[in-house]
Write an enzyme that holds these catalytic residues in place. Structure first.
Site, PDB file in Angstrom:
ATOM      1  N   ARG A 132      36.943  91.110  79.907  1.00  0.00           N
ATOM      2  CA  ARG A 132      37.747  90.031  79.347  1.00  0.00           C
ATOM      3  C   ARG A 132      38.232  89.196  80.526  1.00  0.00           C
ATOM      4  NH1 ARG A 132      43.752  90.480  78.003  1.00  0.00           N
ATOM      5  NH2 ARG A 132      44.243  88.447  77.126  1.00  0.00           N
ATOM      6  N   ASN A 164      39.314  95.448  80.289  1.00  0.00           N
ATOM      7  CA  ASN A 164      40.246  94.436  79.813  1.00  0.00           C
ATOM      8  C   ASN A 164      41.461  94.512  80.733  1.00  0.00           C
ATOM      9  OD1 ASN A 164      42.142  92.983  78.356  1.00  0.00           O
ATOM     10  ND2 ASN A 164      41.453  93.752  76.368  1.00  0.00           N
ATOM     11  N   GLY A 192      51.744  89.377  68.817  1.00  0.00           N
ATOM     12  CA  GLY A 192      51.915  90.630  69.566  1.00  0.00           C
ATOM     13  C   GLY A 192      53.091  90.434  70.504  1.00  0.00           C
ATOM     14  N   GLU A 248      39.891  93.487  70.146  1.00  0.00           N
ATOM     15  CA  GLU A 248      39.375  92.642  71.231  1.00  0.00           C
ATOM     16  C   GLU A 248      38.289  93.352  72.047  1.00  0.00           C
ATOM     17  OE1 GLU A 248      43.489  91.958  72.393  1.00  0.00           O
ATOM     18  OE2 GLU A 248      42.946  89.877  72.784  1.00  0.00           O
ATOM     19  N   ARG A 260      58.542  85.625  76.234  1.00  0.00           N
ATOM     20  CA  ARG A 260      58.255  84.228  76.604  1.00  0.00           C
ATOM     21  C   ARG A 260      58.922  83.276  75.625  1.00  0.00           C
ATOM     22  NH1 ARG A 260      51.892  84.832  76.910  1.00  0.00           N
ATOM     23  NH2 ARG A 260      52.193  87.065  77.110  1.00  0.00           N
ATOM     24  N   HIS A 263      44.080  84.043  73.776  1.00  0.00           N
ATOM     25  CA  HIS A 263      43.839  85.015  72.695  1.00  0.00           C
ATOM     26  C   HIS A 263      42.561  84.684  71.921  1.00  0.00           C
ATOM     27  CE1 HIS A 263      48.475  85.793  72.295  1.00  0.00           C
ATOM     28  NE2 HIS A 263      47.931  86.719  73.069  1.00  0.00           N
TER      29      HIS A 263
HETATM   30  P1  ADP Z   1      50.134  92.909  73.247  1.00  0.00           P
HETATM   31  O1  ADP Z   1      50.363  91.459  73.005  1.00  0.00           O
HETATM   32  O2  ADP Z   1      50.783  93.426  74.503  1.00  0.00           O
HETATM   33  O3  ADP Z   1      48.711  93.383  73.050  1.00  0.00           O
HETATM   34  P2  ADP Z   1      50.697  94.186  70.699  1.00  0.00           P
HETATM   35  O4  ADP Z   1      49.760  93.356  69.930  1.00  0.00           O
HETATM   36  O5  ADP Z   1      50.436  95.638  70.807  1.00  0.00           O
HETATM   37  O6  ADP Z   1      51.007  93.629  72.134  1.00  0.00           O
HETATM   38  O7  ADP Z   1      52.155  93.993  70.055  1.00  0.00           O
HETATM   39  C1  ADP Z   1      53.249  94.671  70.557  1.00  0.00           C
HETATM   40  C2  ADP Z   1      54.468  94.320  69.760  1.00  0.00           C
HETATM   41  O8  ADP Z   1      54.248  94.601  68.378  1.00  0.00           O
HETATM   42  C3  ADP Z   1      55.681  95.168  70.117  1.00  0.00           C
HETATM   43  O9  ADP Z   1      56.406  94.631  71.187  1.00  0.00           O
HETATM   44  C4  ADP Z   1      56.483  95.148  68.846  1.00  0.00           C
HETATM   45  O10 ADP Z   1      57.403  94.061  68.903  1.00  0.00           O
HETATM   46  C5  ADP Z   1      55.494  94.844  67.769  1.00  0.00           C
HETATM   47  N1  ADP Z   1      55.376  95.953  66.806  1.00  0.00           N
HETATM   48  C6  ADP Z   1      54.597  97.039  66.891  1.00  0.00           C
HETATM   49  N2  ADP Z   1      54.782  97.839  65.813  1.00  0.00           N
HETATM   50  C7  ADP Z   1      55.708  97.231  65.035  1.00  0.00           C
HETATM   51  C8  ADP Z   1      56.339  97.542  63.793  1.00  0.00           C
HETATM   52  N3  ADP Z   1      56.054  98.661  63.115  1.00  0.00           N
HETATM   53  N4  ADP Z   1      57.230  96.649  63.306  1.00  0.00           N
HETATM   54  C9  ADP Z   1      57.517  95.523  63.976  1.00  0.00           C
HETATM   55  N5  ADP Z   1      56.969  95.183  65.137  1.00  0.00           N
HETATM   56  C10 ADP Z   1      56.084  96.016  65.670  1.00  0.00           C
END
Ligand code: ADP
Length: 404
Positions: free
Chosen positions: A97, A7, A216, A389, A247, A186
């Site tokens: 991916r 990925n 995310g 994923e 973004r 996504h």
């Molecule tokens: P990606 O899109 O890079 O795969 P993720 O799905 O891992 O990212 O999401 C990452 C984001 O999730 C972090 O930047 C953070 O803002 C948010 N996040 C992770 N844990 C928490 C939490 N406990 N509370 C609020 N936001 C969280």
């Protein structure tokens, strides 16, 4: 069947090795081996992390050639402390991916010369992603041989059935003929969550209308009817739609025209909209919602504004998906924010109480995973699903390989 999943993103690459025997399980088994390469850990060096059931290894390696680092990473599957195979030949199939599959691909596909050329051609639509995906495919050919089957699973494929009315921008038709349209992204996550929701609700996916909120670092919604995405918030690129970590999401294109007239270069607009906007741009604190929330606690006004915009846009786009579906059976929250932020889930749901949606606040705050967090009398179910994923890619590889 031993399935290696790659990925690859522009700045990092995740890899996982799964082993599946017999029936495809409903839920993801633990991978035998997981690795990440952070290409930009510090200038000139990449960080490799590998995890197995018994070991964790971290290495910093100077980047002379990315292919050499990929070769080293692959060798850690059968050599040294992290070895889980006795030989490379034990790998049966490799799944990738691939971010942009254009209008060409609506299903996973076995990679051959034509597929590689198409992924390469589509790089113009996804310049920071498709080349990294191709690099992964080439690395496998080089180090594991051209005989090993490789499968591309596309992030756009799940959205290929979005009707033209939702996919086409109202621009001069010549633009449409150039391939400028909403592709959506996504897709692997949206599709996984839709299937998992049907399992959790013990319903037929065909009979469900779902809104999947993938929140995310990147954020997008999909409206899923009869198992297909019929609308989504990301567009021609992953910059469209919701407010994200860095973004902007949708902005009036007139703003860009205005800024270009003031002398902003294309590269500056690209950087500021992709890397300096969203939660980070407005709060001035961080792209990470956890830090934005801490700043709000401390009375930081811009952090509060960032959360307010995030939630406003989330609610507006949920309503837009609701209209495309003509109703909804379940709202699904997934990815970093969706899975972890009870406050975002609760604020998003608050606007839909008039539809009979009722969140069980205790369940919402109990760190739910793959659970229904609506009250028993809620007219709409609300699910928190841990997105998988890489497992979804492995499962697609298993299905395709088992058909042969
Ligand atoms: P990606 O899109 O890079 O795969 P993720 O799905 O891992 O990212 O999401 C990452 C984001 O999730 C972090 O930047 C953070 O803002 C948010 N996040 C992770 N844990 C928490 C939490 N406990 N509370 C609020 N936001 C969280």
């Amino acid at each position: 069947m031993k399935i290696l999943v790659l990925n690859a993103g522009s700045s990092s690459q995740k890899s996982s090795l799964y082993s599946i025997d017999g029936e495809l399980p409903n839920q993801s088994p633990e991978p035998l081996w997981e690795a990440t390469i952070d290409w930009a850990h510090h200038p000139g060096f990449a960080e490799i992390k590998v995890k197995t059931a018994t070991t964790e290894v971290k290495e910093d390696i100077e980047v002379k050639s990315r292919l050499d680092i990929m070769a080293h990473l692959l060798s850690m599957l059968w050599q040294g402390k992290t070895a889980v195979l006795s030989h490379a030949s034990e790998i049966d199939v490799v799944g990738h991916r691939v971010v942009q599959g254009g209008q060409e691909y609506s299903e996973p596909v076995r990679i051959d010369q034509t597929v590689k050329e198409t992924i390469d051609r589509l790089s113009t639509l996804a310049p920071s992603h498709n080349p990294a995906n191709l690099e992964g495919i080439q690395a496998i050919e080089k180090f594991l041989g051209t005989e090993i089957p490789q499968i591309a699973v596309f992030d756009t494929a799940f959205h290929r059935q979005i009707p033209d009315a939702a996919a086409i921008y109202p621009v001069p038709y010549a633009w449409v003929e150039q391939g400028i349209r909403r592709y959506g992204f996504h897709g692997i996550s949206h599709q996984y969550c839709a299937h998992r929701a049907a399992q959790l609700l013990q319903r037929n996916l065909e009979d469900l209308r779902l809104i999947v909120c993938h929140l995310g670092n990147g954020c997008s919604l999909s409206a899923v009817a009869q198992g297909h995405s019929i609308d989504t918030t990301m567009g021609f690129t992953p910059l469209d739609g919701l407010m994200m970590g860095t973004r902007s999401g949708s902005v009036d294109p007139g703003v860009l025209i205005h800024l270009m007239r003031q002398g902003y270069s294309v590269d500056r607009l690209d950087r500021e909209l992709n890397k300096e906007s969203g939660l980070k741009g407005i709060s001035g604190v961080s792209a990470d919602l956890r830090q934005v929330m801490e700043a709000i606690e401390a009375g930081h006004a811009q952090a509060q504004l960032a959360l307010d915009i995030y939630v406003h846009r989330l609610r507006s786009y949920i309503a837009s998906m609701l209209a495309s579906l003509g109703g909804v059976d379940a709202l699904i929250f997934t990815a970093g924010v969706g899975e972890n932020s009870a406050i975002v889930r609760s604020l998003a749901c608050e606007s839909f109480q008039f539809l009979g949606l009722a969140l069980d606040s205790q369940k919402n705050e109990s760190r739910p995973i793959d659970q229904d967090i609506a009250t028993s009398d809620s007219k709409i179910r609300v699910l928190v699903i841990h997105t998988q994923e890489d497992w979804a890619i492995a499962a697609e590889c298993y299905r395709l390989q088992s058909k042969l």
